[in-house]
Write a protein that holds these residues in place. Structure first.
Motif, mmCIF file in Angstrom:
data_model
loop_
_atom_site.group_PDB
_atom_site.id
_atom_site.type_symbol
_atom_site.label_atom_id
_atom_site.label_comp_id
_atom_site.label_asym_id
_atom_site.label_seq_id
_atom_site.Cartn_x
_atom_site.Cartn_y
_atom_site.Cartn_z
ATOM 1 N N GLY A 93 0.798 -1.222 0.000
ATOM 2 C CA GLY A 93 0.000 0.000 0.000
ATOM 3 C C GLY A 93 0.828 1.268 0.000
ATOM 4 N N ARG A 94 1.839 1.321 0.850
ATOM 5 C CA ARG A 94 2.665 2.533 0.919
ATOM 6 C C ARG A 94 3.425 2.748 -0.378
ATOM 7 N N LYS A 95 3.902 1.662 -0.957
ATOM 8 C CA LYS A 95 4.633 1.761 -2.228
ATOM 9 C C LYS A 95 3.730 2.345 -3.314
ATOM 10 N N MET A 96 2.451 1.926 -3.312
ATOM 11 C CA MET A 96 1.522 2.366 -4.351
ATOM 12 C C MET A 96 0.932 3.755 -4.087
ATOM 13 N N PHE A 97 0.549 4.024 -2.817
ATOM 14 C CA PHE A 97 -0.296 5.183 -2.566
ATOM 15 C C PHE A 97 0.159 6.115 -1.447
ATOM 16 N N ASP A 98 1.331 5.915 -0.865
ATOM 17 C CA ASP A 98 1.711 6.705 0.305
ATOM 18 C C ASP A 98 1.689 8.203 0.044
ATOM 19 N N ASP A 99 2.127 8.630 -1.126
ATOM 20 C CA ASP A 99 2.156 10.058 -1.436
ATOM 21 C C ASP A 99 0.795 10.594 -1.881
ATOM 22 N N GLU A 121 -1.655 3.081 4.678
ATOM 23 C CA GLU A 121 -1.432 2.604 6.047
ATOM 24 C C GLU A 121 -2.363 1.454 6.404
ATOM 25 N N LEU A 122 -3.654 1.592 6.115
ATOM 26 C CA LEU A 122 -4.619 0.538 6.421
ATOM 27 C C LEU A 122 -4.306 -0.741 5.648
ATOM 28 N N THR A 123 -3.917 -0.592 4.388
ATOM 29 C CA THR A 123 -3.578 -1.749 3.570
ATOM 30 C C THR A 123 -2.401 -2.515 4.161
ATOM 31 N N ASP A 124 -1.349 -1.788 4.492
ATOM 32 C CA ASP A 124 -0.137 -2.439 4.991
ATOM 33 C C ASP A 124 -0.253 -2.900 6.437
ATOM 34 N N ASP A 125 -0.810 -2.043 7.306
ATOM 35 C CA ASP A 125 -0.780 -2.315 8.744
ATOM 36 C C ASP A 125 -1.961 -3.132 9.253
ATOM 37 N N VAL A 126 -3.111 -3.007 8.608
ATOM 38 C CA VAL A 126 -4.283 -3.753 9.061
ATOM 39 C C VAL A 126 -4.505 -4.990 8.182
ATOM 40 N N PHE A 181 -2.691 -6.466 5.671
ATOM 41 C CA PHE A 181 -1.603 -7.435 5.513
ATOM 42 C C PHE A 181 -0.908 -7.749 6.832
ATOM 43 N N ALA A 182 -0.390 -6.765 7.533
ATOM 44 C CA ALA A 182 0.385 -7.053 8.749
ATOM 45 C C ALA A 182 -0.455 -7.764 9.809
ATOM 46 N N ASP A 183 -1.739 -7.442 9.892
ATOM 47 C CA ASP A 183 -2.596 -8.067 10.907
ATOM 48 C C ASP A 183 -3.386 -9.241 10.323
ATOM 49 N N ILE A 184 -4.361 -8.959 9.489
ATOM 50 C CA ILE A 184 -5.307 -9.981 9.041
ATOM 51 C C ILE A 184 -4.624 -11.111 8.282
ATOM 52 N N TRP A 185 -3.806 -10.812 7.306
ATOM 53 C CA TRP A 185 -3.178 -11.863 6.502
ATOM 54 C C TRP A 185 -2.226 -12.733 7.311
#
Length: 110
Positions: free
Chosen positions: A11-17, A24-29, A31-35
């Motif tokens: 997510g950050r790579k694609m949309f951070d800017d 943040e939600l994509t990466d931290d919730v 993937f990092a959590d649910i997946w």
């Protein structure tokens, strides 16, 4: 199921800017959590995700998740069978669209 590879989002790579909260939600919730929860393997989560994306007609994300599924140990044959199975429940147009994405990922990207 603790010996599986840690699932990481992009997510950050694609949309951070552009959309930092979504990134943040994509990466931290997602993937990092649910997946990475131990109750289901990444392989099972990949099969579920491909089935849900197919059923919902969400082919924009399907190509990425087909590739992720293969990384998580799902074979191309199993993915083709899963899409075929979902087609009879979710609708022919959605299944055909999903299979078109699968064909592109598995044959044209080689």
């Amino acid at each position: 199921m603790t010996d599986q590879l840690k699932q990481v989002g992009g997510g950050r790579k694609m949309f951070d800017d552009f959309a930092p909260k979504l990134a943040e939600l994509t990466d931290d919730v997602l993937f990092a959590d649910i997946w990475n929860r131990p109750e289901l393997s990444a392989r099972d989560r990949s099969l579920i995700t491909v089935a849900v994306l197919t059923a919902g007609g969400n082919t924009d994300q399907l190509g990425f998740h087909l590739g992720r599924a293969v990384e998580n140990g799902v074979t191309q044959e199993e993915l083709i069978e899963a899409i075929t199975h979902v087609t009879l429940y979710a609708g022919w147009p959605r299944g055909m669209a999903a299979m078109s994405v699968a064909k592109h990922v598995f044959t044209e990207n080689k």
